[in-house]
Scaffold this motif. Structure first.
Motif, PDB file in Angstrom:
ATOM      1  N   HIS A 248       0.992  -1.104  -0.003  1.00  0.00           N
ATOM      2  CA  HIS A 248      -0.028  -0.022  -0.041  1.00  0.00           C
ATOM      3  C   HIS A 248       0.875   1.258  -0.147  1.00  0.00           C
ATOM      4  N   HIS A 249       2.089   1.206   0.511  1.00  0.00           N
ATOM      5  CA  HIS A 249       2.713   2.344   0.868  1.00  0.00           C
ATOM      6  C   HIS A 249       4.074   2.609  -0.085  1.00  0.00           C
ATOM      7  N   ILE A 250       4.022   1.689  -1.124  1.00  0.00           N
ATOM      8  CA  ILE A 250       5.163   1.769  -2.174  1.00  0.00           C
ATOM      9  C   ILE A 250       4.533   2.373  -3.510  1.00  0.00           C
ATOM     10  N   ASP A 251       5.156   3.050  -4.401  1.00  0.00           N
ATOM     11  CA  ASP A 251       5.008   3.619  -5.609  1.00  0.00           C
ATOM     12  C   ASP A 251       5.456   2.693  -6.785  1.00  0.00           C
ATOM     13  N   PRO A 252       4.736   2.379  -7.760  1.00  0.00           N
ATOM     14  CA  PRO A 252       5.255   1.844  -8.960  1.00  0.00           C
ATOM     15  C   PRO A 252       6.732   1.987  -9.481  1.00  0.00           C
ATOM     16  N   VAL A 253       7.497   1.068  -9.593  1.00  0.00           N
ATOM     17  CA  VAL A 253       9.008   1.238  -9.741  1.00  0.00           C
ATOM     18  C   VAL A 253       9.161   1.035 -11.354  1.00  0.00           C
ATOM     19  N   VAL A 254       8.277   0.393 -12.188  1.00  0.00           N
ATOM     20  CA  VAL A 254       8.376   0.240 -13.408  1.00  0.00           C
ATOM     21  C   VAL A 254       6.962   0.233 -14.205  1.00  0.00           C
ATOM     22  N   MET A 255       6.867   0.995 -15.351  1.00  0.00           N
ATOM     23  CA  MET A 255       5.719   1.106 -15.973  1.00  0.00           C
ATOM     24  C   MET A 255       5.702   0.261 -17.289  1.00  0.00           C
ATOM     25  N   VAL A 256       4.927  -0.481 -17.660  1.00  0.00           N
ATOM     26  CA  VAL A 256       4.736  -1.030 -18.852  1.00  0.00           C
ATOM     27  C   VAL A 256       3.616  -0.440 -19.668  1.00  0.00           C
ATOM     28  N   ALA A 257       3.966   0.117 -20.923  1.00  0.00           N
ATOM     29  CA  ALA A 257       3.130   0.879 -21.596  1.00  0.00           C
ATOM     30  C   ALA A 257       2.980   0.099 -22.959  1.00  0.00           C
ATOM     31  N   ASP A 258       2.713   1.222 -24.148  1.00  0.00           N
ATOM     32  CA  ASP A 258       2.491   0.469 -25.457  1.00  0.00           C
ATOM     33  C   ASP A 258       3.144  -0.596 -26.055  1.00  0.00           C
ATOM     34  N   LYS A 259       4.592  -0.307 -25.838  1.00  0.00           N
ATOM     35  CA  LYS A 259       5.481  -1.252 -26.560  1.00  0.00           C
ATOM     36  C   LYS A 259       5.650  -2.817 -25.774  1.00  0.00           C
TER      37      LYS A 259
ATOM     38  N   LEU B   3       6.421  -5.706 -23.003  1.00  0.00           N
ATOM     39  CA  LEU B   3       7.419  -6.193 -22.294  1.00  0.00           C
ATOM     40  C   LEU B   3       8.685  -6.281 -23.274  1.00  0.00           C
ATOM     41  N   SER B   4       9.474  -5.161 -23.228  1.00  0.00           N
ATOM     42  CA  SER B   4      10.595  -5.143 -24.081  1.00  0.00           C
ATOM     43  C   SER B   4      11.640  -5.741 -23.106  1.00  0.00           C
ATOM     44  N   GLU B   5      12.927  -5.908 -23.897  1.00  0.00           N
ATOM     45  CA  GLU B   5      13.891  -6.417 -22.921  1.00  0.00           C
ATOM     46  C   GLU B   5      14.300  -5.418 -21.868  1.00  0.00           C
ATOM     47  N   ASN B   6      14.469  -3.871 -22.225  1.00  0.00           N
ATOM     48  CA  ASN B   6      14.750  -3.289 -21.147  1.00  0.00           C
ATOM     49  C   ASN B   6      13.720  -3.095 -20.034  1.00  0.00           C
ATOM     50  N   VAL B   7      12.485  -3.357 -20.102  1.00  0.00           N
ATOM     51  CA  VAL B   7      11.447  -3.219 -19.225  1.00  0.00           C
ATOM     52  C   VAL B   7      11.657  -4.483 -18.242  1.00  0.00           C
ATOM     53  N   MET B   8      12.024  -5.455 -18.798  1.00  0.00           N
ATOM     54  CA  MET B   8      12.117  -6.750 -18.121  1.00  0.00           C
ATOM     55  C   MET B   8      13.662  -6.741 -17.442  1.00  0.00           C
ATOM     56  N   ALA B   9      14.616  -5.943 -17.960  1.00  0.00           N
ATOM     57  CA  ALA B   9      15.729  -5.955 -17.154  1.00  0.00           C
ATOM     58  C   ALA B   9      15.573  -5.027 -15.972  1.00  0.00           C
TER      59      ALA B   9
ATOM     60  N   ILE C 178       7.818  -5.249  -5.202  1.00  0.00           N
ATOM     61  CA  ILE C 178       7.564  -4.194  -6.180  1.00  0.00           C
ATOM     62  C   ILE C 178       6.396  -4.072  -6.591  1.00  0.00           C
ATOM     63  N   LYS C 179       5.927  -2.968  -7.144  1.00  0.00           N
ATOM     64  CA  LYS C 179       4.850  -2.640  -7.938  1.00  0.00           C
ATOM     65  C   LYS C 179       4.881  -2.234  -9.151  1.00  0.00           C
ATOM     66  N   VAL C 180       4.212  -2.797 -10.102  1.00  0.00           N
ATOM     67  CA  VAL C 180       4.459  -2.550 -11.645  1.00  0.00           C
ATOM     68  C   VAL C 180       3.309  -2.042 -12.095  1.00  0.00           C
ATOM     69  N   LYS C 181       3.348  -0.811 -12.731  1.00  0.00           N
ATOM     70  CA  LYS C 181       2.076  -0.267 -13.391  1.00  0.00           C
ATOM     71  C   LYS C 181       1.835  -0.756 -14.958  1.00  0.00           C
TER      72      LYS C 181
ATOM     73  N   GLY D 297      -6.603  -3.811 -10.901  1.00  0.00           N
ATOM     74  CA  GLY D 297      -6.700  -2.783 -12.350  1.00  0.00           C
ATOM     75  C   GLY D 297      -5.449  -2.652 -13.042  1.00  0.00           C
ATOM     76  N   GLN D 298      -4.830  -1.654 -13.156  1.00  0.00           N
ATOM     77  CA  GLN D 298      -3.562  -1.591 -13.840  1.00  0.00           C
ATOM     78  C   GLN D 298      -2.187  -1.741 -13.092  1.00  0.00           C
ATOM     79  N   VAL D 299      -2.086  -2.231 -11.649  1.00  0.00           N
ATOM     80  CA  VAL D 299      -1.266  -2.157 -10.904  1.00  0.00           C
ATOM     81  C   VAL D 299      -1.044  -3.633 -10.375  1.00  0.00           C
ATOM     82  N   ALA D 300       0.160  -4.434 -10.543  1.00  0.00           N
ATOM     83  CA  ALA D 300       0.355  -5.745 -10.127  1.00  0.00           C
ATOM     84  C   ALA D 300       1.825  -5.765  -9.289  1.00  0.00           C
ATOM     85  N   CYS D 301       1.806  -6.585  -8.084  1.00  0.00           N
ATOM     86  CA  CYS D 301       2.756  -6.373  -7.304  1.00  0.00           C
ATOM     87  C   CYS D 301       3.450  -7.771  -7.314  1.00  0.00           C
ATOM     88  N   TYR D 302       4.581  -7.749  -7.064  1.00  0.00           N
ATOM     89  CA  TYR D 302       5.527  -9.122  -7.258  1.00  0.00           C
ATOM     90  C   TYR D 302       6.486  -9.329  -6.146  1.00  0.00           C
TER      91      TYR D 302
END
Length: 97
Positions: free
Chosen positions: A16-27, A29-35, A47-50, A78-83
């Motif tokens: 609840h108290h952490i912000d998303p550290v990575v955002m996956v958008a239009d492109k 799961l690219s290699e950079n996003v996975m890294a 972590i939280k991923v948007k 919704g648009q947030v997943a936590c791992y």
């Protein structure tokens, strides 16, 4: 690694108290996003991923992230997943038994 329901509940409370550290958008799961996700998991463990995309895309991305990183999906709303993936060398999050 599989988390019990009580451990997932505990981790959900921590997210609840952490912000998303990575955002996956239009492109997607690219290699950079996975890294970035890998690096964030190693450093933070929890972590939280948007995820910005259509519902079907988000569902596929959530599954791909979990499989590729070996992380456990704590929850998704919704648009947030936590791992969570424990760092074997320097654990930061103490899980309840």
């Amino acid at each position: 690694m599989s988390l019990s329901n009580s451990q997932k509940k505990y981790l959900r409370g921590l997210t609840h108290h952490i912000d998303p550290v990575v955002m996956v958008a239009d492109k997607g799961l690219s290699e950079n996003v996975m890294a970035e996700i890998e690096q964030a998991l190693e450093h933070h463990e929890l972590i939280k991923v948007k995820l910005r995309g259509e519902r079907e895309d988000r569902k596929a991305w959530i599954q791909q992230i979990a499989e590729a990183t070996g992380a456990e999906l704590v929850h998704q709303i919704g648009q947030v997943a936590c791992y969570y993936r424990r760092n074997p060398k320097k654990p930061k999050v103490a899980l309840p038994a």
